[in-house]
Design a protein around this motif. Structure first.
Motif, PDB file in Angstrom:
ATOM      1  N   SER A   1       0.820  -1.248   0.211  1.00 53.79           N
ATOM      2  CA  SER A   1      -0.013  -0.076  -0.161  1.00 53.79           C
ATOM      3  C   SER A   1       0.841   1.403  -0.042  1.00 53.79           C
ATOM      4  O   SER A   1       0.494   2.272  -0.819  1.00 53.79           O
ATOM      5  CB  SER A   1      -0.819  -0.037   1.388  1.00 53.79           C
ATOM      6  OG  SER A   1      -1.770   1.221   1.290  1.00 53.79           O
ATOM      7  N   ASP A   2       1.957   1.371   0.834  1.00 52.28           N
ATOM      8  CA  ASP A   2       2.800   2.319   0.898  1.00 52.28           C
ATOM      9  C   ASP A   2       3.486   2.698  -0.510  1.00 52.28           C
ATOM     10  O   ASP A   2       3.438   3.835  -0.966  1.00 52.28           O
ATOM     11  CB  ASP A   2       3.913   2.234   1.941  1.00 52.28           C
ATOM     12  CG  ASP A   2       3.172   2.441   3.553  1.00 52.28           C
ATOM     13  OD1 ASP A   2       2.205   2.721   3.525  1.00 52.28           O
ATOM     14  OD2 ASP A   2       3.856   2.048   4.494  1.00 52.28           O
ATOM     15  N   ASN A   3       3.988   1.526  -1.087  1.00 49.75           N
ATOM     16  CA  ASN A   3       4.649   1.741  -2.229  1.00 49.75           C
ATOM     17  C   ASN A   3       3.646   2.204  -3.341  1.00 49.75           C
ATOM     18  O   ASN A   3       3.844   3.125  -4.231  1.00 49.75           O
ATOM     19  CB  ASN A   3       5.059   0.472  -2.937  1.00 49.75           C
ATOM     20  CG  ASN A   3       6.441   0.073  -2.063  1.00 49.75           C
ATOM     21  OD1 ASN A   3       6.856   1.010  -1.523  1.00 49.75           O
ATOM     22  ND2 ASN A   3       6.539  -1.046  -2.061  1.00 49.75           N
ATOM     23  N   LEU A   4       2.286   1.967  -3.433  1.00 45.86           N
ATOM     24  CA  LEU A   4       1.139   2.248  -4.497  1.00 45.86           C
ATOM     25  C   LEU A   4       0.700   3.733  -4.300  1.00 45.86           C
ATOM     26  O   LEU A   4       0.787   4.512  -4.782  1.00 45.86           O
ATOM     27  CB  LEU A   4       0.066   1.236  -4.257  1.00 45.86           C
ATOM     28  CG  LEU A   4       0.566  -0.044  -4.843  1.00 45.86           C
ATOM     29  CD1 LEU A   4      -0.727  -0.903  -4.521  1.00 45.86           C
ATOM     30  CD2 LEU A   4       0.347  -0.138  -6.551  1.00 45.86           C
ATOM     31  N   ILE A   5       0.661   3.861  -2.750  1.00 43.70           N
ATOM     32  CA  ILE A   5      -0.037   5.267  -2.639  1.00 43.70           C
ATOM     33  C   ILE A   5       1.086   6.362  -2.785  1.00 43.70           C
ATOM     34  O   ILE A   5       0.732   7.527  -3.062  1.00 43.70           O
ATOM     35  CB  ILE A   5      -0.556   5.310  -1.157  1.00 43.70           C
ATOM     36  CG1 ILE A   5      -1.789   4.461  -0.931  1.00 43.70           C
ATOM     37  CG2 ILE A   5      -0.715   6.663  -0.639  1.00 43.70           C
ATOM     38  CD1 ILE A   5      -2.330   4.134   0.335  1.00 43.70           C
ATOM     39  N   SER A   6       2.115   6.068  -2.623  1.00 51.53           N
ATOM     40  CA  SER A   6       3.292   6.922  -2.823  1.00 51.53           C
ATOM     41  C   SER A   6       3.535   7.345  -4.155  1.00 51.53           C
ATOM     42  O   SER A   6       4.586   8.275  -4.520  1.00 51.53           O
ATOM     43  CB  SER A   6       4.651   6.771  -2.232  1.00 51.53           C
ATOM     44  OG  SER A   6       5.421   5.457  -2.639  1.00 51.53           O
ATOM     45  N   ILE A   7       3.171   6.487  -5.414  1.00 55.98           N
ATOM     46  CA  ILE A   7       3.421   6.819  -6.705  1.00 55.98           C
ATOM     47  C   ILE A   7       2.858   8.422  -7.033  1.00 55.98           C
ATOM     48  O   ILE A   7       2.038   8.862  -6.413  1.00 55.98           O
ATOM     49  CB  ILE A   7       2.563   5.960  -7.626  1.00 55.98           C
ATOM     50  CG1 ILE A   7       2.864   4.478  -7.319  1.00 55.98           C
ATOM     51  CG2 ILE A   7       2.828   6.656  -8.969  1.00 55.98           C
ATOM     52  CD1 ILE A   7       1.924   3.671  -8.148  1.00 55.98           C
TER      53      ILE A   7
END
Length: 124
Positions: free
Chosen positions: A104-110
């Motif tokens: 989630s962190d990786n996706l949301i930080s796009i």
């Protein structure tokens, strides 16, 4: 806040493509709440919801790349055109809460994500 902390917050806003400081602070608080709640690292199921401008095709490419990196935890992904400008992607996930939080962190930080959220529930 002191000047150094404000500068760090502004860098975080810029680096992660948040619209403003409030959005970044909300994300950090929600992230902290989720991490605290799921520190037990149970196997959970959930969904990552992302909203972004449909004109930003590179976001879908980055999202797909991250999903490929975690394919054993990705159950499904579906996208919806919300209106003439906004697109929503919902990614169903299952695995250890620590890993789902990482995904989630990786996706949301796009860069360019307007809103992102992880929702989890015990899977068993």
């Amino acid at each position: 806040m002191d000047e150094e902390l404000l500068k760090a917050l502004d860098n975080y806003v810029s680096d992660n493509g948040f619209a403003n400081r409030s959005q970044a602070i909300r994300h950090l608080i929600e992230k902290n709440m989720v991490e605290e709640k799921w520190k037990c690292d149970n196997i959970v199921a959930g969904a990552v919801v992302l909203v972004f401008s449909q004109s930003k095709i590179e976001i879908l490419k980055k999202s797909s790349g991250i999903q490929a990196d975690y394919k054993e935890y990705i159950l499904s992904s579906q996208g919806f055109y919300l209106n003439e400008t906004n697109y929503m992607e919902i990614i169903a996930v299952k695995g250890p809460s620590r890993i789902l939080t990482e995904i989630s962190d990786n996706l949301i930080s796009i860069r360019g994500i307007q809103h992102g959220k992880l929702v989890m529930s015990k899977a068993g």
